[in-house]
Design a protein around this motif. Structure first.
Motif, PDB file in Angstrom:
ATOM      1  N   THR A 118     -41.716  11.669  32.864  1.00 52.05           N
ATOM      2  CA  THR A 118     -42.665  10.603  33.218  1.00 52.05           C
ATOM      3  C   THR A 118     -43.072   9.873  31.937  1.00 52.05           C
ATOM      4  O   THR A 118     -44.219   9.995  31.487  1.00 52.05           O
ATOM      5  N   THR A 187     -52.466  14.430  40.005  1.00 50.87           N
ATOM      6  CA  THR A 187     -51.219  13.934  39.448  1.00 50.87           C
ATOM      7  C   THR A 187     -50.682  15.015  38.522  1.00 50.87           C
ATOM      8  O   THR A 187     -51.255  16.110  38.423  1.00 50.87           O
ATOM      9  N   ALA A 191     -49.214  11.515  33.217  1.00 56.33           N
ATOM     10  CA  ALA A 191     -50.085  10.740  34.108  1.00 56.33           C
ATOM     11  C   ALA A 191     -51.472  11.374  34.186  1.00 56.33           C
ATOM     12  O   ALA A 191     -52.463  10.678  34.422  1.00 56.33           O
ATOM     13  N   LEU A 194     -53.282   9.975  31.312  1.00 52.13           N
ATOM     14  CA  LEU A 194     -53.531   8.561  31.585  1.00 52.13           C
ATOM     15  C   LEU A 194     -54.732   8.374  32.504  1.00 52.13           C
ATOM     16  O   LEU A 194     -55.641   7.576  32.211  1.00 52.13           O
ATOM     17  N   MET A 195     -54.769   9.123  33.606  1.00 52.54           N
ATOM     18  CA  MET A 195     -55.839   8.942  34.577  1.00 52.54           C
ATOM     19  C   MET A 195     -57.162   9.507  34.063  1.00 52.54           C
ATOM     20  O   MET A 195     -58.231   9.004  34.409  1.00 52.54           O
ATOM     21  N   SER A 246     -47.788   1.086  40.658  1.00 52.37           N
ATOM     22  CA  SER A 246     -48.577   1.783  39.647  1.00 52.37           C
ATOM     23  C   SER A 246     -47.741   1.942  38.389  1.00 52.37           C
ATOM     24  O   SER A 246     -46.510   1.985  38.445  1.00 52.37           O
ATOM     25  N   HIS A 248     -48.460   4.611  36.399  1.00 51.63           N
ATOM     26  CA  HIS A 248     -48.674   5.988  35.941  1.00 51.63           C
ATOM     27  C   HIS A 248     -47.366   6.771  35.866  1.00 51.63           C
ATOM     28  O   HIS A 248     -47.203   7.641  35.002  1.00 51.63           O
ATOM     29  N   GLN A 249     -46.419   6.496  36.772  1.00 49.51           N
ATOM     30  CA  GLN A 249     -45.107   7.131  36.747  1.00 49.51           C
ATOM     31  C   GLN A 249     -44.097   6.136  37.312  1.00 49.51           C
ATOM     32  O   GLN A 249     -43.687   6.232  38.464  1.00 49.51           O
ATOM     33  N   ASP A 250     -43.697   5.188  36.485  1.00 43.93           N
ATOM     34  CA  ASP A 250     -42.803   4.143  37.008  1.00 43.93           C
ATOM     35  C   ASP A 250     -41.384   4.266  36.461  1.00 43.93           C
ATOM     36  O   ASP A 250     -40.555   3.381  36.665  1.00 43.93           O
ATOM     37  N   GLU A 252     -39.528   7.711  36.338  1.00 42.10           N
ATOM     38  CA  GLU A 252     -39.313   9.161  36.383  1.00 42.10           C
ATOM     39  C   GLU A 252     -37.921   9.510  36.892  1.00 42.10           C
ATOM     40  O   GLU A 252     -37.314   8.772  37.663  1.00 42.10           O
ATOM     41  N   GLN A 318     -54.329   0.400  33.419  1.00 43.10           N
ATOM     42  CA  GLN A 318     -53.401   1.509  33.168  1.00 43.10           C
ATOM     43  C   GLN A 318     -52.635   1.295  31.868  1.00 43.10           C
ATOM     44  O   GLN A 318     -52.462   2.229  31.071  1.00 43.10           O
ATOM     45  N   TRP A 322     -52.555   3.617  28.662  1.00 45.33           N
ATOM     46  CA  TRP A 322     -51.306   4.135  28.091  1.00 45.33           C
ATOM     47  C   TRP A 322     -51.301   3.994  26.573  1.00 45.33           C
ATOM     48  O   TRP A 322     -50.883   4.914  25.847  1.00 45.33           O
TER      49      TRP A 322
END
Length: 371
Positions: A118, A187, A191, A194-195, A246, A248-250, A252, A318, A322
């Protein structure tokens, strides 16, 4: 018959006899090989009903077929031998021979591990990420982490470029970045960092534990991966708000691992079959995902789920988060920085080409959807 004729005749008989013997030996060889079938237990980190477990089986089918059952992978669901989050340790110890999961599950050992599953949202997609793995130095760095830094008895292959993951399922729509402050959210991997940077209270759970946690109110929102997996896990039964898009995991991908000692003991052709089966399954997985995910998203709508696009302001928040996560972890972990720098160099070069060459697909889609 002269002596010369006898000699020639004898030579021909010896040649024919030898040829026949050689032919018989050639025919016998595969029988000997089949008698020495290697049977391996190959566990996934997914429930049996999940499409991800199906992807693991698709890979195994390729290996079994191409190997002519000289190497046979027996696919087991998560929990058959060990729980999902214990898969790597079990393969490392030889309790399992191999497994199918994601690198994000191992980031507790070294946060750089999640960079191989990720990675940060650098403008690339998962297919570009796999390009970096093979041609941008990714595998060299992965092997350095696995073999030299963590000293794990593993051989790994990255496969299956996942489409961008949805932001997830919520009790109410996420309208601003502030909505994440204090939100109990599930998550995994980077991520989670990140969150947390966005103010969420993050809980890391395996796939089968998420929906019960949502139902009991242990968490307020969660992501898993895609419409197919999410619907099979039953998210639509406990939430009707599904946020798509999103960062957060684009980008993977899946990870396939084997016990290194056992893998290295295989004949060279079987090692090649495993390696190329991972690449072959990678393409097929993406094609299947595009078909199934789109169909299952329509199915979720039919069950009363509201599909909402994540606002641009949340996406920008986000990206800002990051930057902070990358800078902090790079300062704390020299290897983490080494990997991120390599990924940035790859995306800078390859995205420059893609931006210059790729027309706006949204324009074409809008044109042909008129009316």
């Amino acid at each position: 018959m002269t002596d010369v004729t006898k000699t020639k005749s004898t030579s021909r008989r010896r040649f024919v006899t030898g040829l026949a013997a050689g032919g018989a030996a050639t025919v016998a060889m595969p029988q000997v090989s089949r008698a020495q079938t290697v049977n391996w237990k190959f566990q996934s980190t997914w429930p049996t009903k999940d499409i991800f477990h199906e992807f693991a089986q698709d890979f195994a089918n390729r290996v079994n077929e191409m190997a002519g059952n000289r190497l046979k992978l027996e696919v087991l669901a998560a929990g058959t031998v060990v729980p999902a989050f214990q898969l790597q340790d079990a393969v490392n110890a030889g309790i399992l021979d191999g497994g199918h999961g994601v690198c994000a599950y191992w980031y507790g050992k070294n946060k750089a591990f999640s960079l191989f599953g990720t990675p940060p949202a650098l403008g690339w997609d998962a297919n570009s990420f796999l390009g970096w793995m093979k041609y941008g130095g990714g595998y060299e760095l992965y092997n350095e982490l696995v073999g030299s830094i963590l000293k794990l008895n593993l051989v790994g292959f990255l496969t299956g470029p996942m489409p961008c993951q949805p932001l997830g399922w919520f009790k109410k729509e996420i309208k601003t970045a502030d909505d994440f402050k204090g939100l109990k959210y599930r998550t995994v991997g980077l991520a989670a960092d990140l969150m947390r940077e966005m103010g969420a209270a993050v809980t890391i759970l395996a796939g089968g534990e998420i929906v019960p946690a949502l139902e009991r109110g242990v968490i307020d929102g969660a992501e898993f991966n895609n419409p197919s997996s999410d619907s099979l896990l039953g998210f639509q039964d406990v939430s009707k708000v599904y946020m798509m898009r999103s960062f957060h995991q684009d980008a993977e991908a899946f990870e396939i691992i084997f016990n290194k000692a056992k893998f290295e003991a295989l004949p060279a052709e079987l090692k090649s079959i495993v390696r190329y089966a991972a690449e072959s399954a990678s393409s097929d997985m993406l094609w299947k995902a595009l078909d199934r995910y789109s169909k299952d998203m329509e199915g979720l709508k039919a069950k009363g789920v509201t599909i909402i696009e994540t606002p641009d302001a949340v996406l920008q928040a986000q990206l800002n988060a990051w930057t902070k996560v990358i800078d902090k972890l790079s300062a704390d972990n020299a290897f983490f920085k080494k990997v991120v720098d390599s990924q940035k160099a790859w995306t800078k070069r390859t995205l420059a080409y893609e931006r210059a060459n790729t027309p706006p697909r949204a324009m074409a889609a809008a044109h042909f959807s008129k009316g």
